[in-house]
Motif scaffolding. Structure first.
Motif, PDB file in Angstrom:
ATOM      1  N   ALA A  30      10.047   3.853  16.865  1.00 31.90           N
ATOM      2  CA  ALA A  30       9.669   4.122  15.478  1.00 31.90           C
ATOM      3  C   ALA A  30      10.914   4.156  14.601  1.00 31.90           C
ATOM      4  O   ALA A  30      11.910   4.801  14.940  1.00 31.90           O
ATOM      5  CB  ALA A  30       8.925   5.449  15.380  1.00 31.90           C
ATOM      6  N   GLY A  31      10.872   3.450  13.475  1.00 30.26           N
ATOM      7  CA  GLY A  31      11.992   3.416  12.543  1.00 30.26           C
ATOM      8  C   GLY A  31      12.871   2.195  12.670  1.00 30.26           C
ATOM      9  O   GLY A  31      13.646   1.883  11.764  1.00 30.26           O
ATOM     10  N   HIS A  32      12.785   1.483  13.790  1.00 31.98           N
ATOM     11  CA  HIS A  32      13.600   0.283  13.967  1.00 31.98           C
ATOM     12  C   HIS A  32      13.114  -0.864  13.082  1.00 31.98           C
ATOM     13  O   HIS A  32      11.942  -0.930  12.727  1.00 31.98           O
ATOM     14  CB  HIS A  32      13.555  -0.180  15.430  1.00 31.98           C
ATOM     15  N   PHE A  33      14.021  -1.784  12.770  1.00 31.65           N
ATOM     16  CA  PHE A  33      13.658  -2.949  11.970  1.00 31.65           C
ATOM     17  C   PHE A  33      14.237  -4.211  12.592  1.00 31.65           C
ATOM     18  O   PHE A  33      15.022  -4.164  13.549  1.00 31.65           O
ATOM     19  CB  PHE A  33      14.128  -2.788  10.515  1.00 31.65           C
ATOM     20  N   VAL A  34      13.816  -5.345  12.070  1.00 33.07           N
ATOM     21  CA  VAL A  34      14.354  -6.637  12.487  1.00 33.07           C
ATOM     22  C   VAL A  34      14.821  -7.386  11.250  1.00 33.07           C
ATOM     23  O   VAL A  34      14.430  -7.059  10.130  1.00 33.07           O
ATOM     24  CB  VAL A  34      13.310  -7.502  13.230  1.00 33.07           C
ATOM     25  N   ILE A  35      15.663  -8.398  11.451  1.00 35.08           N
ATOM     26  CA  ILE A  35      16.017  -9.314  10.377  1.00 35.08           C
ATOM     27  C   ILE A  35      15.434 -10.675  10.724  1.00 35.08           C
ATOM     28  O   ILE A  35      15.622 -11.186  11.830  1.00 35.08           O
ATOM     29  CB  ILE A  35      17.537  -9.384  10.162  1.00 35.08           C
ATOM     30  N   VAL A  36      14.697 -11.220   9.769  1.00 37.62           N
ATOM     31  CA  VAL A  36      13.920 -12.437   9.987  1.00 37.62           C
ATOM     32  C   VAL A  36      14.457 -13.560   9.108  1.00 37.62           C
ATOM     33  O   VAL A  36      14.820 -13.338   7.950  1.00 37.62           O
ATOM     34  CB  VAL A  36      12.432 -12.185   9.654  1.00 37.62           C
ATOM     35  N   ARG A  37      14.496 -14.761   9.676  1.00 40.64           N
ATOM     36  CA  ARG A  37      14.842 -15.948   8.919  1.00 40.64           C
ATOM     37  C   ARG A  37      13.729 -16.968   9.166  1.00 40.64           C
ATOM     38  O   ARG A  37      13.536 -17.439  10.284  1.00 40.64           O
ATOM     39  CB  ARG A  37      16.197 -16.488   9.364  1.00 40.64           C
ATOM     40  N   ALA A  38      12.984 -17.311   8.120  1.00 37.24           N
ATOM     41  CA  ALA A  38      11.812 -18.173   8.288  1.00 37.24           C
ATOM     42  C   ALA A  38      12.197 -19.573   8.735  1.00 37.24           C
ATOM     43  O   ALA A  38      11.528 -20.169   9.587  1.00 37.24           O
ATOM     44  CB  ALA A  38      11.010 -18.240   6.996  1.00 37.24           C
ATOM     45  N   GLY A  90      19.098  -0.790  13.507  1.00 35.85           N
ATOM     46  CA  GLY A  90      19.027   0.516  12.863  1.00 35.85           C
ATOM     47  C   GLY A  90      18.856   1.645  13.861  1.00 35.85           C
ATOM     48  O   GLY A  90      18.800   1.439  15.078  1.00 35.85           O
ATOM     49  N   LYS A  91      18.794   2.853  13.339  1.00 34.01           N
ATOM     50  CA  LYS A  91      18.590   4.038  14.167  1.00 34.01           C
ATOM     51  C   LYS A  91      17.111   4.409  14.171  1.00 34.01           C
ATOM     52  O   LYS A  91      16.443   4.352  13.137  1.00 34.01           O
ATOM     53  CB  LYS A  91      19.403   5.219  13.631  1.00 34.01           C
ATOM     54  N   ALA A  92      16.615   4.782  15.327  1.00 35.17           N
ATOM     55  CA  ALA A  92      15.213   5.176  15.444  1.00 35.17           C
ATOM     56  C   ALA A  92      14.968   6.501  14.721  1.00 35.17           C
ATOM     57  O   ALA A  92      15.891   7.309  14.521  1.00 35.17           O
ATOM     58  CB  ALA A  92      14.828   5.308  16.910  1.00 35.17           C
ATOM     59  N   THR A  93      13.735   6.721  14.326  1.00 37.26           N
ATOM     60  CA  THR A  93      13.341   7.979  13.682  1.00 37.26           C
ATOM     61  C   THR A  93      13.532   9.152  14.633  1.00 37.26           C
ATOM     62  O   THR A  93      13.220   9.046  15.828  1.00 37.26           O
ATOM     63  CB  THR A  93      11.861   7.918  13.270  1.00 37.26           C
ATOM     64  N   HIS A  94      14.057  10.244  14.107  1.00 36.31           N
ATOM     65  CA  HIS A  94      14.184  11.455  14.925  1.00 36.31           C
ATOM     66  C   HIS A  94      12.806  12.103  15.038  1.00 36.31           C
ATOM     67  O   HIS A  94      12.226  12.546  14.044  1.00 36.31           O
ATOM     68  CB  HIS A  94      15.168  12.440  14.291  1.00 36.31           C
ATOM     69  N   ILE A  95      12.293  12.130  16.246  1.00 43.18           N
ATOM     70  CA  ILE A  95      10.949  12.674  16.493  1.00 43.18           C
ATOM     71  C   ILE A  95      11.059  13.945  17.328  1.00 43.18           C
ATOM     72  O   ILE A  95      11.719  13.968  18.366  1.00 43.18           O
ATOM     73  CB  ILE A  95      10.062  11.644  17.232  1.00 43.18           C
ATOM     74  N   GLU A  96      10.404  14.993  16.865  1.00 44.07           N
ATOM     75  CA  GLU A  96      10.274  16.221  17.646  1.00 44.07           C
ATOM     76  C   GLU A  96       9.079  16.999  17.104  1.00 44.07           C
ATOM     77  O   GLU A  96       8.420  16.554  16.159  1.00 44.07           O
ATOM     78  CB  GLU A  96      11.547  17.071  17.557  1.00 44.07           C
ATOM     79  N   HIS A  97       8.816  18.145  17.688  1.00 49.04           N
ATOM     80  CA  HIS A  97       7.721  18.966  17.184  1.00 49.04           C
ATOM     81  C   HIS A  97       8.245  19.825  16.033  1.00 49.04           C
ATOM     82  O   HIS A  97       8.922  20.828  16.234  1.00 49.04           O
ATOM     83  CB  HIS A  97       7.152  19.865  18.290  1.00 49.04           C
ATOM     84  N   GLY A 106       3.901   4.204   0.323  1.00 49.13           N
ATOM     85  CA  GLY A 106       3.432   3.492  -0.858  1.00 49.13           C
ATOM     86  C   GLY A 106       3.512   1.999  -0.658  1.00 49.13           C
ATOM     87  O   GLY A 106       4.519   1.481  -0.160  1.00 49.13           O
ATOM     88  N   GLY A 107       2.455   1.277  -1.027  1.00 47.27           N
ATOM     89  CA  GLY A 107       2.450  -0.180  -0.920  1.00 47.27           C
ATOM     90  C   GLY A 107       2.670  -0.643   0.503  1.00 47.27           C
ATOM     91  O   GLY A 107       2.096  -0.104   1.454  1.00 47.27           O
ATOM     92  N   VAL A 108       3.543  -1.653   0.697  1.00 52.47           N
ATOM     93  CA  VAL A 108       3.822  -2.152   2.040  1.00 52.47           C
ATOM     94  C   VAL A 108       4.663  -1.178   2.848  1.00 52.47           C
ATOM     95  O   VAL A 108       4.858  -1.372   4.049  1.00 52.47           O
ATOM     96  CB  VAL A 108       4.512  -3.532   1.997  1.00 52.47           C
ATOM     97  N   GLY A 109       5.144  -0.106   2.220  1.00 55.15           N
ATOM     98  CA  GLY A 109       5.842   0.946   2.953  1.00 55.15           C
ATOM     99  C   GLY A 109       4.937   1.650   3.937  1.00 55.15           C
ATOM    100  O   GLY A 109       5.410   2.350   4.838  1.00 55.15           O
ATOM    101  N   VAL A 110       3.633   1.467   3.791  1.00 59.09           N
ATOM    102  CA  VAL A 110       2.676   2.042   4.732  1.00 59.09           C
ATOM    103  C   VAL A 110       2.865   1.441   6.122  1.00 59.09           C
ATOM    104  O   VAL A 110       2.689   2.119   7.136  1.00 59.09           O
ATOM    105  CB  VAL A 110       1.235   1.817   4.228  1.00 59.09           C
ATOM    106  N   ALA A 111       3.229   0.167   6.200  1.00 58.61           N
ATOM    107  CA  ALA A 111       3.383  -0.507   7.489  1.00 58.61           C
ATOM    108  C   ALA A 111       4.465   0.139   8.365  1.00 58.61           C
ATOM    109  O   ALA A 111       4.189   0.512   9.509  1.00 58.61           O
ATOM    110  CB  ALA A 111       3.652  -1.992   7.279  1.00 58.61           C
ATOM    111  N   PRO A 112       5.694   0.296   7.878  1.00 54.78           N
ATOM    112  CA  PRO A 112       6.705   0.949   8.710  1.00 54.78           C
ATOM    113  C   PRO A 112       6.442   2.438   8.922  1.00 54.78           C
ATOM    114  O   PRO A 112       7.019   3.049   9.829  1.00 54.78           O
ATOM    115  CB  PRO A 112       8.008   0.733   7.931  1.00 54.78           C
ATOM    116  N   LEU A 113       5.574   3.014   8.097  1.00 57.39           N
ATOM    117  CA  LEU A 113       5.229   4.425   8.272  1.00 57.39           C
ATOM    118  C   LEU A 113       4.322   4.632   9.477  1.00 57.39           C
ATOM    119  O   LEU A 113       4.335   5.699  10.094  1.00 57.39           O
ATOM    120  CB  LEU A 113       4.552   4.952   7.008  1.00 57.39           C
TER     121      LEU A 113
END
Length: 263
Positions: A30-38, A90-97, A106-113
């Motif tokens: 969770a939180g990681h991304f990729v760089i894409v070249r079409a 990138g760095k992964a999201t810090h997950i804990e309880h 918001g908008g397409v930000g929902v996808a990475p959320l």
């Protein structure tokens, strides 16, 4: 090259791709991304990984048609190949309880959320997800969010779905009724700025996933630099997530507008 296994049109502007990338699917968190070249001559576009299926060896990306490069990417179809997909970065999201966590997109930000919501729920948190868009047609991944959230609040500018108002209203309503231990926000920079200003008033720790201009994704070019707590940080290697209350959003917004005329 990476094959497009599935293409789904969320709306006229937003497209979902399931892409063959087995190594990335296996390593992604969770939180990681990729760089894409079409294409070989294409611009490098950073996209956060929305989902991954290790068994199928695929990752899911959600793309909004904005400029020339994103439109070129969105014009590709099932069976076509994307020139490059590099990651996970990138760095992964810090997950804990933490306790009770608001996840605001918001908008397409929902996808990475989405993967953050799933991971936070798996860690035992009470997850309240606030989704915001201009209208109901732009709300994406609602069913997937409901499957991993204790509660989903929909906010639309025109009131066509859920409650009428901005994402900040949905967040504030939750804060006023119960204790919130953490807020995670992803979306347009201006949205994250005002989410940060709101949660700072209520002393709610807040993490923002930043969506700056990015080129190489390794910290060498400096295009993605932001100021956090008065220091220069690079979103691609130091982020993309930072303490929202320490981010200079005004500077970030100015830099995001540098190439608007070219788009």
């Amino acid at each position: 090259m990476n094959k497009i296994i599935r293409k789904t049109e969320f709306s006229e502007l937003v497209v979902r791709f399931d892409i063959e990338a087995p190594r990335i699917a296996k390593a992604r968190k969770a939180g990681h991304f990729v760089i894409v070249r079409a294409t070989e001559q294409g611009e490098r576009i950073p996209l956060t990984i929305a989902e991954a299926d290790v068994e199928k060896g695929t990752i899911t990306l959600v793309v909004q048609r904005v400029g020339k490069s994103s439109r070129k990417l969105c014009s590709l179809n099932e069976g076509d190949y994307i020139q490059d997909v590099v990651g996970p970065l990138g760095k992964a999201t810090h997950i804990e309880h933490f306790g009770t966590v608001i996840c605001a997109g918001g908008g397409v930000g929902v996808a990475p959320l989405l993967p953050i919501v799933q991971a936070m729920k798996k860690a035992g948190n009470r997850v309240i997800t606030v989704l915001a868009a201009r209208n109901k047609d732009l709300i994406i991944l609602e069913d997937e969010m409901r499957a991993s959230s204790d509660e989903v609040i929909i906010m639309t500018d025109d009131g066509s779905s859920g409650n009428k108002g901005l994402v900040t209203k949905g967040i504030e309503d939750v804060i006023n009724r119960e204790k919130v231990d953490l807020c995670v926000t992803i979306g347009p920079a201006i949205m994250m700025k005002f989410v940060s200003l709101l949660t700072k008033q209520y002393n709610v720790p807040t993490v923002a996933s930043l969506n700056t201009i990015m080129v190489d994704g390794t910290g060498m070019c400096g295009a993605c630099r932001v100021t956090v707590d008065g220091k220069t940080r690079f979103v691609c290697v130091d982020g993309p997530e930072f303490d929202a209350h320490l981010v200079d959003f005004d500077e970030m917004i100015r830099r995001l507008g540098a190439y608007k005329d070219m788009e």
